[in-house]
Design an enzyme around this catalytic site. Structure first.
Site, PDB file in Angstrom:
ATOM      1  CG  HIS A 297      -4.725   4.373  -7.922  1.00  0.00           C
ATOM      2  ND1 HIS A 297      -5.172   4.269  -6.630  1.00  0.00           N
ATOM      3  CD2 HIS A 297      -3.461   3.845  -7.922  1.00  0.00           C
ATOM      4  CE1 HIS A 297      -4.240   3.706  -5.873  1.00  0.00           C
ATOM      5  NE2 HIS A 297      -3.184   3.433  -6.638  1.00  0.00           N
TER       6      HIS A 297
ATOM      7  CG  ASN B  83      -2.759   2.853  -1.683  1.00  0.00           C
ATOM      8  OD1 ASN B  83      -3.324   3.577  -2.492  1.00  0.00           O
ATOM      9  ND2 ASN B  83      -1.838   1.972  -2.022  1.00  0.00           N
TER      10      ASN B  83
HETATM   11  C1  HEM Z   1      -1.829   6.867  -9.203  1.00  0.00           C
HETATM   12  C2  HEM Z   1       2.654   5.436 -10.313  1.00  0.00           C
HETATM   13  C3  HEM Z   1       3.205   3.586  -5.882  1.00  0.00           C
HETATM   14  C4  HEM Z   1      -1.047   5.472  -4.607  1.00  0.00           C
HETATM   15  C5  HEM Z   1      -0.673   6.611  -9.893  1.00  0.00           C
HETATM   16  C6  HEM Z   1      -0.408   7.011 -11.241  1.00  0.00           C
HETATM   17  C7  HEM Z   1       0.849   6.624 -11.544  1.00  0.00           C
HETATM   18  C8  HEM Z   1       1.382   5.958 -10.400  1.00  0.00           C
HETATM   19  C9  HEM Z   1       1.600   6.866 -12.847  1.00  0.00           C
HETATM   20  C10 HEM Z   1      -1.380   7.772 -12.139  1.00  0.00           C
HETATM   21  C11 HEM Z   1      -1.198   9.255 -11.895  1.00  0.00           C
HETATM   22  C12 HEM Z   1      -2.083  10.087 -12.795  1.00  0.00           C
HETATM   23  O1  HEM Z   1      -2.179   9.788 -13.992  1.00  0.00           O
HETATM   24  O2  HEM Z   1      -2.677  11.070 -12.277  1.00  0.00           O
HETATM   25  C13 HEM Z   1       3.204   4.842  -9.204  1.00  0.00           C
HETATM   26  C14 HEM Z   1       4.561   4.351  -9.102  1.00  0.00           C
HETATM   27  C15 HEM Z   1       4.710   3.817  -7.860  1.00  0.00           C
HETATM   28  C16 HEM Z   1       3.439   3.984  -7.171  1.00  0.00           C
HETATM   29  C17 HEM Z   1       5.608   4.445 -10.203  1.00  0.00           C
HETATM   30  C18 HEM Z   1       5.904   3.180  -7.219  1.00  0.00           C
HETATM   31  C19 HEM Z   1       7.131   3.581  -7.393  1.00  0.00           C
HETATM   32  C20 HEM Z   1       2.127   3.962  -5.139  1.00  0.00           C
HETATM   33  C21 HEM Z   1       1.995   3.797  -3.716  1.00  0.00           C
HETATM   34  C22 HEM Z   1       0.796   4.330  -3.357  1.00  0.00           C
HETATM   35  C23 HEM Z   1       0.171   4.839  -4.565  1.00  0.00           C
HETATM   36  C24 HEM Z   1       3.068   3.186  -2.817  1.00  0.00           C
HETATM   37  C25 HEM Z   1       0.170   4.453  -2.001  1.00  0.00           C
HETATM   38  C26 HEM Z   1       0.828   4.360  -0.883  1.00  0.00           C
HETATM   39  C27 HEM Z   1      -1.603   6.017  -5.745  1.00  0.00           C
HETATM   40  C28 HEM Z   1      -2.893   6.667  -5.749  1.00  0.00           C
HETATM   41  C29 HEM Z   1      -3.120   7.078  -7.077  1.00  0.00           C
HETATM   42  C30 HEM Z   1      -1.971   6.652  -7.852  1.00  0.00           C
HETATM   43  C31 HEM Z   1      -3.815   6.894  -4.564  1.00  0.00           C
HETATM   44  C32 HEM Z   1      -4.351   7.800  -7.604  1.00  0.00           C
HETATM   45  C33 HEM Z   1      -4.211   9.293  -7.381  1.00  0.00           C
HETATM   46  C34 HEM Z   1      -5.493   9.973  -7.790  1.00  0.00           C
HETATM   47  O3  HEM Z   1      -6.508   9.751  -7.108  1.00  0.00           O
HETATM   48  O4  HEM Z   1      -5.498  10.687  -8.809  1.00  0.00           O
HETATM   49  N1  HEM Z   1       0.428   5.938  -9.397  1.00  0.00           N
HETATM   50  N2  HEM Z   1       2.553   4.604  -8.026  1.00  0.00           N
HETATM   51  N3  HEM Z   1       0.992   4.588  -5.622  1.00  0.00           N
HETATM   52  N4  HEM Z   1      -1.078   6.012  -7.009  1.00  0.00           N
HETATM   53 FE1  HEM Z   1       0.698   5.295  -7.523  1.00  0.00          FE
END
Ligand code: HEM
EC number: 1.11.1.6
Length: 485
Positions: free
Chosen positions: A53, A126
């Protein structure tokens, strides 16, 4: 009259255009601390981009509650019809780097922060109600298949389809991603979903399972592959431009906020595992209940400070809202704050976009890089309240609040790594396929074939067997589209 230009220590700068040199032709003096400060700070302008993202857009706004949820939850922002709560929302694509095009076929992040009177509540979801996986242990492998191949440094259709063919739990989300909803026309024209099952709890200690849905009031609009390909060349930032421009023009985008609520005891007897993130709860079983409106009405003043440094996390929960046994959610409760300590630094929660705006942070955590920044909404940092740095203490320091204790949650079972293949992977993917009209189905076949035909025959065969189990017509259409490609 201009303000005076200064160095970081506030000293006025006499000449910012010419380095300090020995003679008109150089060399440059090591004692030119002004030049050194400027170059050294420039070298540190970037922080690591988000591991996923990375490309995104953000804005502030307001959530207005139209239905009181006191019977279900203590959460302040869901109590009292008419209550307004400040929000911040960051949209994103998933797989691309921070300079990638907005019009990629990719899920869109929809990460909402409610600045509530009892702390920040983040719903980091999402634009899809489900996800590719039901266990977080697979997430790094999955993301590796979406990012660049470590040898070629290019996107890799073989890796992508190889992984999906070996993880049929992804089929439901793959069907959404490859459908006509796979490339939203803009961030304003798509829905958002909390996706996971969370919990509500009320004053009586009763628990409910809950899912969040944000329905766009701008109408759903999507791009065809051809439209998206053109836009990627002409304006890779089209979604940022659209959101920023709409807000500047006073066309404030809105989403109606809805919940699905399941009484705690239903989870045991419901025909689906309600904590499986690859499944939706059919609305006929748990209808959508509208509870409010979310409006975005203010652009950030500084993109880096407020959007790049925004640190949204599923673990930002508040009294009245909790987690659930969803294995993906449990992994995410760890992953985000950990990533943010690395990406931004130990005191990222003191930055203005991250600190609680409507609740004051008071705790005994001290020190760390950049401590003492302070939250402009309260005029001081959480660690500046006197010298006492331990609790409990007899010096009138912040004290725990027993009335906010979460009711106990029954968790039982023998410890093991349980086989997840006991869940059904095909029914809801097939149902979604059968909901599409012939034109939508053909677009789905063509989009899938465009990359699946680049994968090896073994991977194609494995994938086709999954489409077959979702619906024989689904597999047949893709077979024909590959043959025609
Ligand atoms: C961002 C891990 C599953 C939606 C991120 C980031 C990490 C991460 C490390 C970056 C965070 C940052 O640096 O600020 C994971 C892991 C997952 C997972 C380990 C599964 C176990 C999901 C799922 C969704 C999701 C299932 C949605 C249903 C997002 C979104 C962002 C993000 C929207 C961006 C947040 C922002 O706008 O700053 N994810 N994620 N992720 N993830 Fe995940």
């Amino acid at each position: 009259m201009n303000q005076r230009l200064t160095s970081q220590n506030g000293a006025p700068i006499a000449d910012d255009q010419n380095s300090l040199t020995a003679g008109a032709r150089g060399g440059v003096m090591l004692q030119d601390w002004q030049l050194i400060e400027k170059l050294a700070h420039f070298n540190r302008e970037r922080i690591p981009e988000r591991v996923v993202h990375a490309k995104g857009s953000g804005a502030y706004g307001t959530f207005t509650l139209t239905r009181d949820l006191s019977e279900f939850t203590l959460a302040d922002h869901f109590r009292g019809v008419g209550k307004q709560t400040e929000v911040f929302l960051r949209f994103s694509t998933v797989g691309g780097e921070s300079g990638s095009a907005d019009a990629e076929r990719d899920p869109r992040g929809f990460a909402v922060r409610f600045y509530t009177a009892n702390g920040n509540h983040d719903v980091v979801g999402n634009n899809t109600p489900v996800f590719f996986l039901r266990d977080g242990i697979k997430f790094p492998d999955f993301i590796h298949t979406q990012k660049r191949n470590p040898k070629t440094n290019m996107k890799d259709p073989e890796a992508m389809w190889d992984f999906w063919s070996l993880n049929p739990e992804a089929l439901h989300q793959v069907t959404i991603l490859m459908s006509d909803r796979g490339i939203p026309a803009s961030y304003r024209h798509m829905n958002g979903y909390g996706s996971h099952t969370f919990s509500f709890w009320n004053e009586q200690g009763e628990r409910f399972w809950v899912k969040f849905h944000f329905k766009t009031q701008q109408g759903i609009k999507n791009l065809s592959n051809q439209q998206a390909d053109k836009l990627k060349g002409i304006d890779p930032d089209h979604a940022q431009r659209d959101l920023y421009g709409a807000i500047e023009d006073g066309e404030f985008p809105k989403w109606s906020v809805n919940v699905q609520i399941m009484p705690e005891a239903d989870a045991e007897k419901y025909h689906l595992n309600p904590f499986d993130l690859t499944k939706v709860w059919p609305h006929k079983d748990y209808p959508l209940q509208e509870i409010g409106v979310l409006e975005l009405n203010r652009n950030p003043e500084n993109y880096f400070n407020e959007v790049e440094q925004a640190a949204l996390a599923p673990s930002n929960l508040v009294p009245g809202i909790g987690a659930s046994p969803d294995k993906m959610l449990q992994a995410r409760l760890f992953a985000y704050a950990d990533a943010q300590r690395y990406r931004i630094g130990a005191n990222y929660n003191q930055l203005p976009v991250n600190c609680p705006h409507a609740s004051q942070a008071n705790h005994y955590q001290r020190g760390g890089a950049m401590a003492g920044t302070g939250c402009p909404f309260h005029g001081r940092s959480p660690d500046s309240a006197g010298s006492v740095n331990y609790g409990p203490n007899s010096q009138n320091g912040p004290a725990q609040q027993a009335q906010y204790a979460e009711p106990p949650m029954d968790i039982a079972g023998a410890m093991a790594r349980y086989d997840k293949t006991v869940e059904d992977d095909y029914q809801q993917a097939g149902d979604l396929f059968r909901l599409m009209n012939a034109e939508q189905q053909q677009a789905l076949f063509d989009t899938i074939a465009a990359t699946l035909e680049q994968a090896s025959e073994a991977v194609q065969a494995r994938m086709l067997s999954h489409f077959e189990q979702a619906d024989p017509a689904y597999a047949e259409g893709i077979r024909a589209a590959i043959a025609a490609a």
